[in-house]
Design a protein around this motif. Structure first.
Motif, PDB file in Angstrom:
ATOM      1  N   GLN A 121       0.669  -1.199   0.045  1.00  0.00           N
ATOM      2  CA  GLN A 121      -0.071   0.131   0.113  1.00  0.00           C
ATOM      3  C   GLN A 121       0.791   1.269   0.024  1.00  0.00           C
ATOM      4  OE1 GLN A 121      -2.596   0.311   3.457  1.00  0.00           O
ATOM      5  NE2 GLN A 121      -3.746   2.026   2.632  1.00  0.00           N
ATOM      6  N   ARG A 138       2.187   1.843  -3.462  1.00  0.00           N
ATOM      7  CA  ARG A 138       0.981   2.127  -4.294  1.00  0.00           C
ATOM      8  C   ARG A 138       0.741   3.650  -4.156  1.00  0.00           C
ATOM      9  NH1 ARG A 138      -0.814  -2.906  -3.277  1.00  0.00           N
ATOM     10  NH2 ARG A 138      -2.154  -2.188  -1.518  1.00  0.00           N
ATOM     11  N   ARG A 149       0.974   6.818  -6.600  1.00  0.00           N
ATOM     12  CA  ARG A 149      -0.291   7.586  -6.839  1.00  0.00           C
ATOM     13  C   ARG A 149       0.195   8.910  -6.766  1.00  0.00           C
ATOM     14  NH1 ARG A 149      -3.117   5.261  -3.363  1.00  0.00           N
ATOM     15  NH2 ARG A 149      -3.714   3.769  -4.951  1.00  0.00           N
ATOM     16  N   LYS A 197      -9.141  13.677 -10.722  1.00  0.00           N
ATOM     17  CA  LYS A 197      -9.080  12.745 -11.578  1.00  0.00           C
ATOM     18  C   LYS A 197     -10.004  13.383 -12.692  1.00  0.00           C
ATOM     19  CE  LYS A 197      -7.736   9.026  -9.304  1.00  0.00           C
ATOM     20  NZ  LYS A 197      -6.458   8.399  -9.555  1.00  0.00           N
ATOM     21  N   SER A 252      -7.980   6.132  -2.174  1.00  0.00           N
ATOM     22  CA  SER A 252      -7.311   5.150  -2.570  1.00  0.00           C
ATOM     23  C   SER A 252      -8.262   4.143  -3.571  1.00  0.00           C
ATOM     24  CB  SER A 252      -6.425   4.598  -1.662  1.00  0.00           C
ATOM     25  OG  SER A 252      -5.706   3.335  -2.322  1.00  0.00           O
ATOM     26  N   ASN A 277      -8.863   3.977  -7.377  1.00  0.00           N
ATOM     27  CA  ASN A 277      -8.533   2.753  -7.981  1.00  0.00           C
ATOM     28  C   ASN A 277      -9.792   2.539  -9.195  1.00  0.00           C
ATOM     29  OD1 ASN A 277      -5.810   1.525  -7.497  1.00  0.00           O
ATOM     30  ND2 ASN A 277      -6.650   1.160  -5.533  1.00  0.00           N
ATOM     31  N   ASP A 321      -9.584   4.808 -11.825  1.00  0.00           N
ATOM     32  CA  ASP A 321      -8.659   4.746 -12.808  1.00  0.00           C
ATOM     33  C   ASP A 321      -8.852   3.707 -13.645  1.00  0.00           C
ATOM     34  OD1 ASP A 321      -6.905   6.865 -11.822  1.00  0.00           O
ATOM     35  OD2 ASP A 321      -5.935   5.690 -10.392  1.00  0.00           O
ATOM     36  N   ASN A 322      -9.313   2.561 -13.275  1.00  0.00           N
ATOM     37  CA  ASN A 322      -9.625   1.425 -13.986  1.00  0.00           C
ATOM     38  C   ASN A 322     -10.836   1.630 -15.019  1.00  0.00           C
ATOM     39  OD1 ASN A 322      -7.718  -0.340 -12.421  1.00  0.00           O
ATOM     40  ND2 ASN A 322      -9.691  -1.173 -11.340  1.00  0.00           N
ATOM     41  N   SER A 377      -6.143  -9.517 -13.564  1.00  0.00           N
ATOM     42  CA  SER A 377      -6.496  -8.364 -14.447  1.00  0.00           C
ATOM     43  C   SER A 377      -6.590  -8.716 -15.854  1.00  0.00           C
ATOM     44  CB  SER A 377      -5.234  -7.412 -14.160  1.00  0.00           C
ATOM     45  OG  SER A 377      -5.342  -6.505 -15.097  1.00  0.00           O
ATOM     46  N   HIS A 426      -0.505  -5.020 -12.784  1.00  0.00           N
ATOM     47  CA  HIS A 426      -1.788  -5.040 -12.358  1.00  0.00           C
ATOM     48  C   HIS A 426      -2.186  -5.948 -11.582  1.00  0.00           C
ATOM     49  CE1 HIS A 426      -1.803  -1.656 -15.479  1.00  0.00           C
ATOM     50  NE2 HIS A 426      -1.214  -2.420 -16.596  1.00  0.00           N
ATOM     51  N   GLY A 460      -5.016  -3.159  -7.867  1.00  0.00           N
ATOM     52  CA  GLY A 460      -6.165  -2.229  -7.504  1.00  0.00           C
ATOM     53  C   GLY A 460      -7.459  -2.745  -6.856  1.00  0.00           C
ATOM     54  N   VAL A 480      -9.005  -2.808  -3.287  1.00  0.00           N
ATOM     55  CA  VAL A 480     -10.603  -2.161  -3.084  1.00  0.00           C
ATOM     56  C   VAL A 480     -11.461  -3.123  -2.294  1.00  0.00           C
ATOM     57  CG1 VAL A 480     -12.603  -1.708  -4.177  1.00  0.00           C
ATOM     58  CG2 VAL A 480     -10.399  -0.931  -5.114  1.00  0.00           C
TER      59      VAL A 480
END
Length: 544
Positions: A324, A327, A331, A399, A432, A436, A439-440, A491, A498, A501, A505
């Motif tokens: 984390q 990441r 980020r 974003k 976060s 995610n 972003d996806n 993924s 990948h 994310g 979640v």
């Protein structure tokens, strides 16, 4: 006084306490011994006086002298016997307690009651011998009195009183007391010396610290232990847990009220390797292990006293926490790139506006400025109204700019409302997770639609849950993959790192007590719906 006492050093306090206790004990023992000695001497002198008086009363010469009232013979006889027995006096009286013999001739013929008021009633009337202490003409004395009985008819014809000076007793007691006081002094001195030695060794054993310093260090140690974000457990040489912190309880997935102190480490963590460290004394650092069904990074360090291993301390943290952190750093780098791209975008637009003005195309310049201002103003107004939390609002604004940089659009539902965020909800984890999902959605939309694609976001805080819906225009997720996409490493993307994310979640949602769902959209795309309860549910780990 208590304040002054608290200011004294521990060694001084111990010497004072042990010295006072020793002095009190010595004083009590010495006082009891002195009192017992005095009483014993008084009793011995009294019994001696009574024995001499009975002996004199039974002498035929005394009986005959009393019958004849021969004072001269009785006086000479009593004086001789008194000298022989070191008595202060021997007084002989008739049946009416009238003196027939006395060391002072002037008192012969007078009542024996003139000395102490005792007429010898018990001896003359009841024929009993007894002991009495009285102050007479010859001073304070211990007296023994016995009746003189005519053996021919058993009649009580007189009385004998033998006295020993108590000054002799006092001098004897003083001699004994001198020895007793000397012994008490030596005992007290020995106790003080022992107190000094004990206090010195005790102070050395606690590294020269004062009680207040020990208490302060304990509180600091406890506060430090609880503030550490890693779980910490310490065991003694018997493998029994002696120390732990709240993070250890949380990391192991145990109940918040669980008490570990005093429990064998094998009962709490059957798969631990602390006992091996206790045996070998070899430390271990940054070892990846599985505990309680979780992958953790563990450090183990033996605790030594001299060359003897007396325990082991272990610190551990979830491996996911390291991921984390990595990441989050990534980020942050993405946010920095977004700001740089936004700066570059605005720089290009400013140059465009400047060029339009130079060529006289003022209306086009104003239109471009108005369009740019209106879009951002509308977004900022929406965020101020619907999302008062600055962290969440900042994330959404970032974003939005990220989508524009990618040639996409992030459309936030104008009816969205997200003002009732619970204070205990960690904002960094919330952004976060939401970041995610967005972003996806952006990646899926760009890959399938290219520029001009739209990602929709709607939010609501009505009811007992916080609900976030993210809709993309991607290719969609096959039904067989919808349950697996939240697993680590799964993924649909082939390049880069990948499959993390959505796994994060799901991990956050499970810990918080929420849920996340995915459903297809027509003709293509997916909708991810995130549910977070406003009242978190603590989940417990499973013992293996």
């Amino acid at each position: 006084m208590p304040f002054a006492y608290r200011k004294l050093k521990l060694k001084t306090r111990m010497i004072l306490i042990l010295g006072l206790v020793s002095a009190l004990q010595t004083g009590l023992i010495g006082g009891f011994a002195g009192y017992y000695l005095s009483e014993s001497l008084y009793e011995q002198i009294g019994q001696r006086a009574l024995m001499v008086s009975k002996t004199v009363a039974a002498m035929p010469a005394v009986i005959e002298g009393v019958k004849k009232r021969d004072t001269e013979t009785l006086t000479a006889l009593s004086k001789r016997i008194a000298d022989t027995n070191q008595a202060l006096f021997i007084v002989i009286g008739d049946s009416h307690a009238i003196r027939l013999a006395h060391p002072d001739p002037d008192r012969i013929g007078h009542s024996m009651a003139d000395d102490d008021g005792d007429r010898g009633t018990r001896a003359l009337k009841y024929g009993e011998g007894y002991v009495a202490k009285a102050h007479g003409s010859l001073g304070l004395s211990m007296r023994g009195k016995a009746p003189i009985i005519d053996i021919s008819n058993g009649e009580i014809i007189g009385i004998v009183s033998v006295g020993y000076s108590l000054d002799q007793v006092f001098s004897t007691i003083q001699r004994y007391n001198m020895v007793l006081y000397l012994v008490m002094g030596l005992m007290l001195l020995g106790s003080v010396l022992a107190a000094i030695v004990i206090a010195g060794r005790f102070k050395k054993a606690i590294f020269g610290l004062e009680p207040e310093e020990i208490a302060a260090l304990f509180q600091e140690r406890d506060a430090t232990l609880q503030s550490v974000r890693e779980g910490i457990i310490a065991i003694n040489r018997d493998g029994v847990i002696t120390t732990f912190n709240r993070t250890a309880i949380e990391t192991l997935g145990l109940g918040p009220d669980t008490r570990l102190a005093g429990r064998p480490i094998g009962d709490v963590l059957p798969e631990n390797n602390l006992m091996s460290v206790l045996e070998t004394g070899e430390p271990a650092f940054d070892r990846e292990v599985w505990m309680q069904g979780r992958q953790m990074i563990v450090n183990r360090l033996p605790v030594k006293q001299g060359d003897t291993i007396i325990g082991v301390v272990a610190s551990f943290r979830l491996r996911d926490e390291l991921d984390q952190v990595s990441r989050q750093l990534t980020r942050i780098q993405q946010y920095a790139d977004t700001l740089r791209s936004q700066t570059h975008e605005y720089s290009n637009k400013l140059h465009t506006i400047a060029g339009l003005i130079q060529i006289g195309a003022n209306e086009q310049a104003l239109a471009l400025i108005g369009s740019e201002v209106s879009d951002h103003q509308a977004l900022i107004h929406l965020l101020l109204e619907a999302v008062p939390d600055p962290v969440l609002a900042g994330c959404l604004l970032g974003k939005y700019n990220r989508a524009r940089e990618m040639g996409l659009q992030l459309a936030i539902d104008p009816d969205s409302e997200m003002a009732d965020l619970p204070p205990q909800l960690p904002r960094d984890q919330l952004v976060s997770v939401l970041g995610n999902l967005i972003d996806n959605a952006l990646e899926a939309t760009r890959q399938h639609r290219g520029e001009g694609g739209v990602v929709h976001l709607s939010m609501t805080d009505l009811g007992h849950d916080l609900i976030f819906e993210v809709e993309d225009q991607g290719p969609g997720i096959p039904e067989a993959e919808r349950e697996r996409i939240f697993e680590r490493g799964v993924s649909s993307k082939t390049e880069g790192d990948h499959g993390i994310g959505l796994y994060l979640v799901k991990q956050f949602v499970d810990r918080w007590g929420g849920s996340v769902t995915v459903e297809p959209l027509q003709p293509n795309g997916s909708r991810f719906t995130l549910y977070l309860t406003k009242t978190p549910v603590q989940t417990e780990g499973v013992m293996q």
